[in-house]
Write an enzyme that holds these catalytic residues in place. Structure first.
Site, PDB file in Angstrom:
ATOM      1  N   LYS A 116      34.376  92.955 -18.606  1.00 43.32           N
ATOM      2  CA  LYS A 116      33.786  92.888 -19.944  1.00 43.32           C
ATOM      3  C   LYS A 116      33.657  94.268 -20.576  1.00 43.32           C
ATOM      4  O   LYS A 116      33.858  94.423 -21.789  1.00 43.32           O
ATOM      5  CB  LYS A 116      32.429  92.189 -19.885  1.00 43.32           C
ATOM      6  CG  LYS A 116      32.596  90.695 -19.667  1.00 43.32           C
ATOM      7  CD  LYS A 116      31.274  89.985 -19.537  1.00 43.32           C
ATOM      8  CE  LYS A 116      31.497  88.495 -19.310  1.00 43.32           C
ATOM      9  NZ  LYS A 116      30.297  87.836 -18.805  1.00 43.32           N
ATOM     10  N   LYS A 222      43.888  78.171 -15.439  1.00 42.01           N
ATOM     11  CA  LYS A 222      42.938  77.078 -15.565  1.00 42.01           C
ATOM     12  C   LYS A 222      42.431  76.938 -16.992  1.00 42.01           C
ATOM     13  O   LYS A 222      42.553  77.855 -17.800  1.00 42.01           O
ATOM     14  CB  LYS A 222      41.791  77.249 -14.583  1.00 42.01           C
ATOM     15  CG  LYS A 222      40.847  78.398 -14.864  1.00 42.01           C
ATOM     16  CD  LYS A 222      39.661  78.323 -13.895  1.00 42.01           C
ATOM     17  CE  LYS A 222      38.506  79.171 -14.407  1.00 42.01           C
ATOM     18  NZ  LYS A 222      37.295  79.039 -13.619  1.00 42.01           N
ATOM     19  N   LYS A 225      37.548  78.453 -22.078  1.00 41.65           N
ATOM     20  CA  LYS A 225      37.384  78.548 -23.533  1.00 41.65           C
ATOM     21  C   LYS A 225      38.000  79.812 -24.099  1.00 41.65           C
ATOM     22  O   LYS A 225      38.445  79.827 -25.238  1.00 41.65           O
ATOM     23  CB  LYS A 225      35.934  78.368 -23.965  1.00 41.65           C
ATOM     24  CG  LYS A 225      34.895  79.040 -23.152  1.00 41.65           C
ATOM     25  CD  LYS A 225      33.500  78.475 -23.484  1.00 41.65           C
ATOM     26  CE  LYS A 225      32.510  78.867 -22.390  1.00 41.65           C
ATOM     27  NZ  LYS A 225      31.276  78.157 -22.435  1.00 41.65           N
TER      28      LYS A 225
END
Ligand code: TRP
Length: 357
Positions: A116, A222, A225
């Site tokens: 991040k 996979k 979102k």
């Protein structure tokens, strides 16, 4: 007869968007299955969502969505405690207290933080490759870009979610196992420092069997979102069919019994999750003898998915329209969650020497 105390299960989901089929098969459906046998606690981690500075209105709307989706998927507020993280202010206080025993080095070495922070700094995957360079990037110069402190202390907050409820079983995805490991370490460290046996160490919930990996529609990886490859529980039939029909495939098997490419194997995985064994067998045979038409497979897949999502979607819409019901569920959930949280917080304060005169 006294009932044996049920083990405490806790799981949270960040409120960053609607829930998708990956969430459903990977988590929700399993939560529903265990809610009779465990003291289940499911919450919406809106404070964790703040680490990426979302639009306030969007954040609020997403919290509501997720609660409605939990309920629509079958989590029963009479059996499980459903709550919103920020409704339990004790969490924020214990987060401050626990941070005093957490090292910035161990937080900086957390994989999720590095990912991040890299994004926040706009670094490519080959820049600041080793930990020294990475640390320098963050503390070394003022580029105007910022890695906020909340992102760094994300694992502390997650540890507190768990420890404040004294949960011992925490169903999480693979990407969260490191956070769980840190939680155990923080608990051990706290207990050892103060010479107490206050915070129990939590472990991943073992559902048995292989973990379910739900693939996306874009041919690899996979469903997630951030990948833009999702089928959402809330998707309208028309949009859902369109998405499935557009799923990535290949040019088709050229000779009998060819190995399957990843995109096609992924469609079969989705079919296995949503369809009946005979339908799956039919398309497997068609693939093996090269008679398969991917269009037919996709049509079937879309309908089978809709069979599962349609009743859920209808319930989501009903619940979203019933603000009173949502408010009641969340008030009750917050009350129960706070009961245990305030007890743990009082113990933690006492142990640390924060005492009233
Ligand atoms: N970090 C988790 C995720 O992104 C969400 C989360 C927050 C969580 N607190 C938790 C999960 C406590 C389990 C227990 O998926």
């Amino acid at each position: 007869m006294t009932e044996a105390k049920k083990e405490i299960v806790l799981s949270g989901i960040r409120s960053t968007g609607n829930l998708h089929l990956g969430n459903y098969f990977g988590a929700l459906r399993k939560f529903v299955a265990i809610q009779d046998d465990y003291d289940c606690n499911f919450f919406v981690a809106d404070l964790h969502a703040l680490t990426t500075n979302p639009d306030p209105r969007e954040l609020h709307a997403n919290v509501k969505n997720i609660v409605a989706e939990y309920l629509a998927a079958g989590i029963d507020p009479d059996k499980a405690t459903i709550f919103v993280q920020s409704d339990v202010p004790e969490v924020a206080e214990m987060y401050l207290l626990l941070n005093m025993h957490v090292g910035i080095g161990e937080l900086m070495r957390t994989v999720s933080f590095k990912d991040k922070a890299r994004k926040a700094l706009g670094l490519g995957s080959n820049e600041a490759e080793n930990d020294d360079d990475f640390a320098k990037e963050i503390v070394g110069r003022d580029t105007g870009k910022r890695v906020n402190a909340g992102l760094l202390t994300y694992p502390t907050l997650m540890a507190v979610d768990i420890l404040i409820q004294k949960a011992t079983k925490v169903p999480v995805g693979k990407d969260q196992l490191q956070h769980l490991e840190l939680t155990r370490r923080f608990a051990r460290r706290f207990n050892a420092f103060y010479g107490v046996d206050l915070l129990p160490e939590p472990y991943d919930f073992d559902f048995g069997g292989q973990p379910i990996k739900v693939p996306g529609l874009d041919g690899s990886g996979k469903m997630g979102k951030s990948e833009g490859n999702c089928i959402y529980l809330i998707d309208e039939p028309k949009a859902l069919r369109k998405k499935v029909m557009r799923a990535v495939t290949d040019e088709g098997p050229q000779e009998p019994n060819s190995p399957m490419s990843e995109p096609v194997a992924n469609l079969f995985t989705l079919l296995e999750l949503t369809s009946t064994p005979d339908v799956v067998a039919h398309f497997r045979e068609a693939y093996a003898d090269c008679s398969i038409r991917y269009g037919d497979l996709k049509k079937q897949l879309a309908e089978d998915i809709l069979n599962i999502t349609t009743p859920i979607r209808e319930r989501i819409n009903d619940i979203m329209a019933d603000e009173d019901y949502l408010r009641r569920v969340l008030a009750r959930g917050a009350e129960r969650a706070r009961e245990r949280a305030s007890k743990t917080l009082a113990e933690v304060r006492e142990v640390m020497g924060i005492r009233k005169f």
